[in-house]
Scaffold this active site. Sequence first.
Site, short mmCIF file in Angstrom:
data_model
loop_
_atom_site.label_atom_id
_atom_site.label_comp_id
_atom_site.label_asym_id
_atom_site.label_seq_id
_atom_site.Cartn_x
_atom_site.Cartn_y
_atom_site.Cartn_z
N ASP A 248 -34.11 51.98 -55.63
CA ASP A 248 -33.15 52.92 -56.20
C ASP A 248 -33.04 54.14 -55.28
O ASP A 248 -34.06 54.76 -54.95
CB ASP A 248 -33.60 53.34 -57.60
CG ASP A 248 -32.53 54.14 -58.32
OD1 ASP A 248 -31.66 53.54 -58.95
OD2 ASP A 248 -32.59 55.40 -58.24
N ASN A 256 -23.06 62.31 -54.64
CA ASN A 256 -21.67 62.16 -55.05
C ASN A 256 -21.07 63.47 -55.54
O ASN A 256 -19.93 63.81 -55.22
CB ASN A 256 -21.56 61.11 -56.16
CG ASN A 256 -21.53 59.69 -55.62
OD1 ASN A 256 -21.12 59.45 -54.50
ND2 ASN A 256 -21.97 58.74 -56.44
N ASP A 265 -20.30 56.46 -50.81
CA ASP A 265 -20.01 55.10 -50.33
C ASP A 265 -20.59 54.87 -48.94
O ASP A 265 -21.11 53.79 -48.64
CB ASP A 265 -18.50 54.87 -50.31
CG ASP A 265 -17.89 54.77 -51.69
OD1 ASP A 265 -18.67 54.66 -52.67
OD2 ASP A 265 -16.65 54.83 -51.80
N GLU A 291 -26.46 52.58 -57.52
CA GLU A 291 -27.27 52.86 -56.34
C GLU A 291 -28.55 52.03 -56.31
O GLU A 291 -29.49 52.32 -55.57
CB GLU A 291 -27.62 54.35 -56.27
CG GLU A 291 -28.58 54.83 -57.35
CD GLU A 291 -27.89 55.23 -58.64
OE1 GLU A 291 -28.50 55.99 -59.41
OE2 GLU A 291 -26.74 54.81 -58.87
#
Length: 375
Positions: A248, A256, A265, A291
């Site tokens: 993770d 973000n 991204d 993620e």
Amino acid sequence: MAEMQDAQNAKFQKLRLQRFYLAQLNYLITYIVISVAWFAGQYQGSIWLMLSHIGLGLGTQSVFFALMRSNWNLRLNDPSMTNAQIAVAILLITYLLAFAGPLRGSLIMIYANIMVFGIFQLSRRDFLIHSGLALVCFGALITIEQHYQADTQRFTLNLVEWFILACFLAGLSMTGSYIRELRERLQQRHNTLQAHQETLRGMMGQLQNLATTDPLTGLANRRHFIQEAQRRMTLMRPTQQIGIALIDLDHFKRINDLYGHAAGDQVLQGFATLANSTLRDGDLIARFGGEEFVLLLGNANENALFQCVERLRLRFAEQVFDALPEGVHCTFSAGLALLQPEDDFEACLNDADQALYLAKNSGRNRSEIHQPSYA
């Protein structure tokens, strides 16, 4: 590409030689007929004239054979040399008919047999040209005979034979050209069907790719990973182990929020590229969602699994992303577990998830191996 072209040329050249050998069988039958006619006294010429037919046949066919074996024929517009072979055969049979005597009426149908040789190659125009050549040759033969040996009754019979030959050749030309056109249409339909099949295979491949691949990272998706993991479990030996790691990305939501989804991204894609270059060919990395990623390490023990994930973690922490400010790096936390042949896959994933939870609570940017004590 050049190798494929060479292989295709060799394949077609082999087919041309097979047709050539079949034509030689017809020549052999003609040689036998000439010999039998001479022994029966029906050949109007000396033994040397009789042998000249065989000699001319062998000589001309040797030239065609040499052209094919040397691949020189591939330089021609018609590598099969069908038109040339038919023209030579018509001239040779006309030469034979000049000495056939009373057998001529039976032998003129050899003209039609010669035309059959090009039934899959000749166009209607070619058929008509060769039919015209045969009729001109035979017409010239009977005209010359009538000039030197005037015989009204025999000349009339020869004209009837010429007319019969013309009717047969006309019918054969129409039938042969129709067969060729039909073959071309079938070939065109076959090519169209083949093109559609290739398109369908491509579409099926794209659908399969969409069904098994994450579009952003290009990694396997969750569905494909689970199917592949279960398949590999069925192939495990009793003493073999598979390593599973749930990964993770740390504080990904913050990336973000602060730098935009394009930056997020780029981080996901960068991790996927790094993982693919770091792992072995037989290992499997998949995007599990958001993620979160999952790693399947074949034939692994606890130490090998830990070292593999740690190597990936350290490299990822050093990776630079253009979309992030200088000095901002990304890390991940990982939970590891080992899967035995008799274990339940979902239970093993849950063990790895518990180890991941421990890594998160222990400060992140670390790997933890599941121990029975946390079960």
